[in-house]
Design a protein around this motif. Structure first.
Motif, PDB file in Angstrom:
ATOM      1  N   HIS A 242       0.824  -1.222   0.000  1.00  0.00           N
ATOM      2  CA  HIS A 242       0.000   0.000   0.000  1.00  0.00           C
ATOM      3  C   HIS A 242       0.844   1.252   0.000  1.00  0.00           C
ATOM      4  CE1 HIS A 242      -3.474  -2.472   0.524  1.00  0.00           C
ATOM      5  NE2 HIS A 242      -2.927  -3.043   1.579  1.00  0.00           N
TER       6      HIS A 242
ATOM      7  N   THR B  63       2.480   4.744  -1.256  1.00  0.00           N
ATOM      8  CA  THR B  63       2.207   5.936  -2.055  1.00  0.00           C
ATOM      9  C   THR B  63       3.502   6.710  -2.210  1.00  0.00           C
ATOM     10  OG1 THR B  63      -0.055   6.064  -1.261  1.00  0.00           O
ATOM     11  CG2 THR B  63       0.897   8.081  -2.147  1.00  0.00           C
TER      12      THR B  63
ATOM     13  N   ALA C 261       5.306  10.157  -3.648  1.00  0.00           N
ATOM     14  CA  ALA C 261       4.959  11.517  -4.063  1.00  0.00           C
ATOM     15  C   ALA C 261       6.172  12.428  -3.924  1.00  0.00           C
ATOM     16  CB  ALA C 261       3.819  12.049  -3.202  1.00  0.00           C
TER      17      ALA C 261
ATOM     18  N   VAL D 289       1.399  13.388  -6.368  1.00  0.00           N
ATOM     19  CA  VAL D 289       1.405  11.942  -6.151  1.00  0.00           C
ATOM     20  C   VAL D 289       1.681  11.240  -7.474  1.00  0.00           C
ATOM     21  CG1 VAL D 289       0.010   9.974  -5.465  1.00  0.00           C
ATOM     22  CG2 VAL D 289      -0.169  12.125  -4.222  1.00  0.00           C
TER      23      VAL D 289
ATOM     24  N   LEU E  57       2.561   7.617  -7.580  1.00  0.00           N
ATOM     25  CA  LEU E  57       2.042   6.255  -7.469  1.00  0.00           C
ATOM     26  C   LEU E  57       1.160   6.226  -6.236  1.00  0.00           C
ATOM     27  CD1 LEU E  57       5.458   4.497  -8.055  1.00  0.00           C
ATOM     28  CD2 LEU E  57       3.584   4.663  -9.687  1.00  0.00           C
ATOM     29  N   ASP E  58      -0.048   5.737  -6.417  1.00  0.00           N
ATOM     30  CA  ASP E  58      -1.005   5.822  -5.330  1.00  0.00           C
ATOM     31  C   ASP E  58      -1.384   4.425  -4.860  1.00  0.00           C
ATOM     32  OD1 ASP E  58      -2.619   6.926  -3.511  1.00  0.00           O
ATOM     33  OD2 ASP E  58      -4.231   7.476  -4.899  1.00  0.00           O
ATOM     34  N   ASP E  59      -1.010   4.108  -3.619  1.00  0.00           N
ATOM     35  CA  ASP E  59      -1.462   2.879  -2.973  1.00  0.00           C
ATOM     36  C   ASP E  59      -1.172   1.643  -3.832  1.00  0.00           C
ATOM     37  OD1 ASP E  59      -2.564   1.257  -1.107  1.00  0.00           O
ATOM     38  OD2 ASP E  59      -4.637   1.582  -1.756  1.00  0.00           O
TER      39      ASP E  59
ATOM     40  N   HIS F 297      12.302   4.258  -3.985  1.00  0.00           N
ATOM     41  CA  HIS F 297      11.538   3.969  -2.772  1.00  0.00           C
ATOM     42  C   HIS F 297      11.823   2.557  -2.289  1.00  0.00           C
ATOM     43  CE1 HIS F 297       9.184   7.595  -3.691  1.00  0.00           C
ATOM     44  NE2 HIS F 297       8.844   7.566  -2.421  1.00  0.00           N
TER      45      HIS F 297
ATOM     46  N   PRO G  94       8.419   6.717   1.555  1.00  0.00           N
ATOM     47  CA  PRO G  94       7.099   6.803   0.926  1.00  0.00           C
ATOM     48  C   PRO G  94       6.168   7.705   1.726  1.00  0.00           C
ATOM     49  CG  PRO G  94       7.416   4.660   1.946  1.00  0.00           C
ATOM     50  CD  PRO G  94       8.722   5.375   2.055  1.00  0.00           C
TER      51      PRO G  94
ATOM     52  N   LYS H 104      -2.095   6.147 -11.812  1.00  0.00           N
ATOM     53  CA  LYS H 104      -1.104   6.278 -10.744  1.00  0.00           C
ATOM     54  C   LYS H 104      -0.844   4.948 -10.068  1.00  0.00           C
ATOM     55  CE  LYS H 104      -2.001  11.053  -9.879  1.00  0.00           C
ATOM     56  NZ  LYS H 104      -2.729  12.013  -9.103  1.00  0.00           N
ATOM     57  N   GLY H 105      -0.749   3.905 -10.850  1.00  0.00           N
ATOM     58  CA  GLY H 105      -0.521   2.616 -10.220  1.00  0.00           C
ATOM     59  C   GLY H 105      -0.221   1.552 -11.248  1.00  0.00           C
TER      60      GLY H 105
END
Ligand SMILES: Nc1ncnc2c1ncn2[C@@H]1O[C@H](COP(=O)(O)OP(=O)(O)OP(=O)(O)O)[C@@H](O)[C@H]1O
Ligand SMILES: [Mg+2]
Lengths: 254, 366
Positions: free
Chosen positions: A11, A13, A15, A20, A22-24, A51, A58, A221-222
């Protein structure tokens, strides 16, 4: 927990400031596999890699390496996790004032007590493995971009860490050198059980080496797709993924 | 892990052979072989569970050293995975590799250094010539000059340097006045502190100290900026666009340096005098006495000669800073070298020019 999972992103994220990227997102990397991160230019692949190696914190979520959370690890624990990772950055990041041999020798020098001739020999062997035997004593500025890339790979492999991160290893290489590099990666994965996390755009090389790919899409974003490259090419329900694998431009708007 | 039954040396290597665990094995084996060479080494490698690049290199080196003396190595039960890697390593090892460059002797080094020094002086002269042409061009065609850039540099090199120049100038006036007041007082001549300080400040110390500050701040900054651009191939990009780096980067900087030096020097002079005034007042003289004494002892020529000098210093600092930047070689340490060389050459040039000015002013009685 499953001991065959080397890296687990949970999970997470990512930014920059408020943007942001990449989200979750969540995924796992298995021991000994060649794991490829795909996606268009600027979609956050290098960011994701940074990351995963704990360089960036993150915005949310966590990254587990060998069952330890690198986002909270500090001091010697963090050092211990990091010493098991080899990283090649997109820009090479060779030390400009050192020769190639000294660049590769540096981690060996710092983390082992081997005598000098052994250090030199091992470093030279690594450079020869990437085809740089003729440039051992040159400094990075004196060699070509593709050679710098290969030298950076040799440095990442200096200690034969169990996990190797390579950011676009074959960008800027000719097809033959790039195929040789693929073969080296395959051998290291097969014979030494090294896990590879590779950012790449080279479809031919991905077909040859990847065990599993994930595909990032900036619009969601994923991750939009996960799986074997052949399977994604044939039958992903996402049209963008199929276009990517079949090198098609987006449909013309007339 | 070393045992010796007959003439041969038998090694049993088991477990993990990796770069971090290799050291004791390496030491034991090669020390033992160096002390007592054996005709044959037998390695029992059946229980090896892991063997990374360093381990592979150990086997290669063992075989190489034995073969160089006409002796043999016998690796038994080597796991096939590692055998593949050993084969690969030996295959690439047979390819040609580069020799380490030989270092040159003392005599050769000295000769090279001498030639380099002469060449360096020559480059500086040529560069100043090129620069003067470019400056004249800039003045004749003002529309082609990047005044906005020059203005930004004036702000960075001038306005931002004001606090330190004011502080150093003020302190210098204060200290100079205080130090000279003590011996002068013994002759009852302590009011002449005003003459001494004002003359030496306006003619010498003001321009000189300001120039040294500028060399340390902006000369180094010019060299580092241009040096970084060179390292990142930005200079090549300019050249291929048909833009001359000298016109584009150097002229603006040199012009800014020539412009800010006299202004900064004025401030250094002014605050130096204020510092001296504070000391004189604390010695019991009213401010008006100090003022009259200063006005009687210095002339406009003293101030103007100082300002003229400071403009020349600005030219020297700016141009040598940019030259060192343009001369930057590649690599991260090269930028540091360029900045260092800019400051050192800048200060040397300032001192030489100051000496020449002293002689010149003496002959024209200024
Ligand atoms: N330090 C930074 N600060 C702010 N934004 C950044 C920073 N680094 C990268 N970005 C932004 O994040 C986005 C993703 O960058 P990233 O380097 O991860 O892309 P990438 O997927 O590796 O692309 P490429 O394939 O071109 O290497 C880009 O839009 C970039 O503008
Ligand atoms: Mg990238």
């Amino acid at each position: 927990m499953d001991t065959d999972v080397i890296i687990r992103v949970e999970h997470m994220t990512a930014a920059y400031e408020d943007v942001v990227l990449l989200d979750d997102i969540s995924f796992e990397v298995q021991r000994g596999e060649i794991f490829v991160i795909l996606g268009g230019s600027g979609c956050g692949k290098s960011t994701l890699m940074k990351h995963m190696i704990g360089l960036y914190q993150p915005a949310a979520g966590s990254v587990w390496i060998h069952g330890r959370d690198i986002t909270t690890a500090e001091g010697s624990e963090r050092q211990k996790i990091l010493s098991g990772l080899g990283v090649m950055y997109q820009g090479g990041a060779l030390f400009g004032s050192f020769t190639l041999l000294e660049n590769v020798r540096l981690p060996l020098e710092e983390f082992t007590e081997l005598p000098r001739d052994a250090l030199d020999g091992i470093a030279a062997m690594k450079l020869k493995l990437v085809g740089l035997g003729a440039a051992l004593h040159q400094v990075p500025a004196e060699i070509s971009g593709g050679m710098q890339k290969r030298a950076a790979i040799a440095r990442a492999m200096a200690l034969d860490p169990p996990v190797l991160f390579l950011d676009e290893p074959s960008a800027g290489l000719d097809p033959i050198t790039s195929a040789e590099l693929d073969r080296l990666i395959l051998r290291l994965a097969r014979y030494l059980g090294i896990t590879f996390v590779i950012v790449s755009h080279e479809l031919s090389s991905i077909d040859a080496i990847a065990d599993r790919v994930i595909m990032l899409d900036p619009r969601v974003k994923g991750i939009v797709a996960t799986g074997k490259p052949a399977a994604l090419r044939a039958s992903s329900e996402n049209p963008w993924v199929r276009q990517f694998f079949n090198r098609q431009p987006p449909p013309d708007v007339v | 892990m070393v045992r010796m039954p007959d003439g041969a040396l038998e090694l049993v290597i088991e477990g993990r052979l990796a770069s971090v665990t290799l050291t004791p094995v390496w030491r034991d084996v090669f020390d033992a072989l160096a002390r007592a060479p054996v005709p044959r080494v037998v390695v029992q490698a059946g229980k090896l569970t892991h063997c990374d690049g360093a381990g592979i290199y150990f086997f290669m080196e063992l075989r190489r050293r034995q073969q160089a003396q006409g002796r043999a190595v016998d690796i038994r039960d080597f796991p096939p995975d590692f055998q593949h890697l050993l084969d690969l390593a030996e295959q690439v090892d047979s390819e040609r590799s580069a020799e380490a460059p030989s270092s040159s002797g003392f005599l050769e080094e000295t000769g090279c250094a001498a030639v380099r020094t002469v060449e360096d002086v020559w480059t500086q002269i040529a560069f100043v010539g090129e620069l003067v042409v470019a400056l004249v061009q800039a003045v004749r065609h003002p529309r082609h000059t990047r005044w906005r850039d020059a203005w930004l540099i004036v702000e960075k090199a001038g306005v931002n340097a004001l606090p330190i120049v004011v502080m150093i100038g003020g302190l210098m006036g204060l200290i100079l006045a205080f130090q000279s007041a003590i011996p002068l007082r013994r002759f009852g001549a302590d009011i002449f502190v005003a003459n001494l300080v004002s003359l030496s400040l306006l003619r010498e110390l003001g321009p000189l100290m300001t120039a040294i500050i500028l060399a340390g701040r902006s000369g180094a900054a010019f060299a580092a900026e241009i040096g970084t651009m060179k390292v990142d191939e930005e200079l090549n990009a300019l050249t291929t666009m048909g833009l001359d780096p000298v016109r584009f980067l150097v002229v603006t900087r040199v012009m800014a340096a020539i412009l800010v030096m006299p202004l900064l020097t004025l401030f250094a002079d002014l605050f130096g005098l204020i510092g001296a005034a504070i000391v004189t007042c604390s010695l019991g003289y009213p401010l008006i006495t100090f003022k009259n004494q200063v006005l009687a002892s210095v002339h406009a020529g003293d101030l103007l000669s100082g300002l003229l000098k400071s403009m020349v210093f600005g030219l020297l600092i700016g141009s040598v800073g940019c030259l060192r930047g343009l001369q930057t070689r590649s690599g991260a340490s090269a930028v540091g070298d360029a900045a260092t060389r800019a400051v050192v050459s800048g200060i040397i040039l300032i001192v030489i020019a100051d000496g020449l000015f002293a002689v010149m002013f003496y002959f024209i009685r200024l």
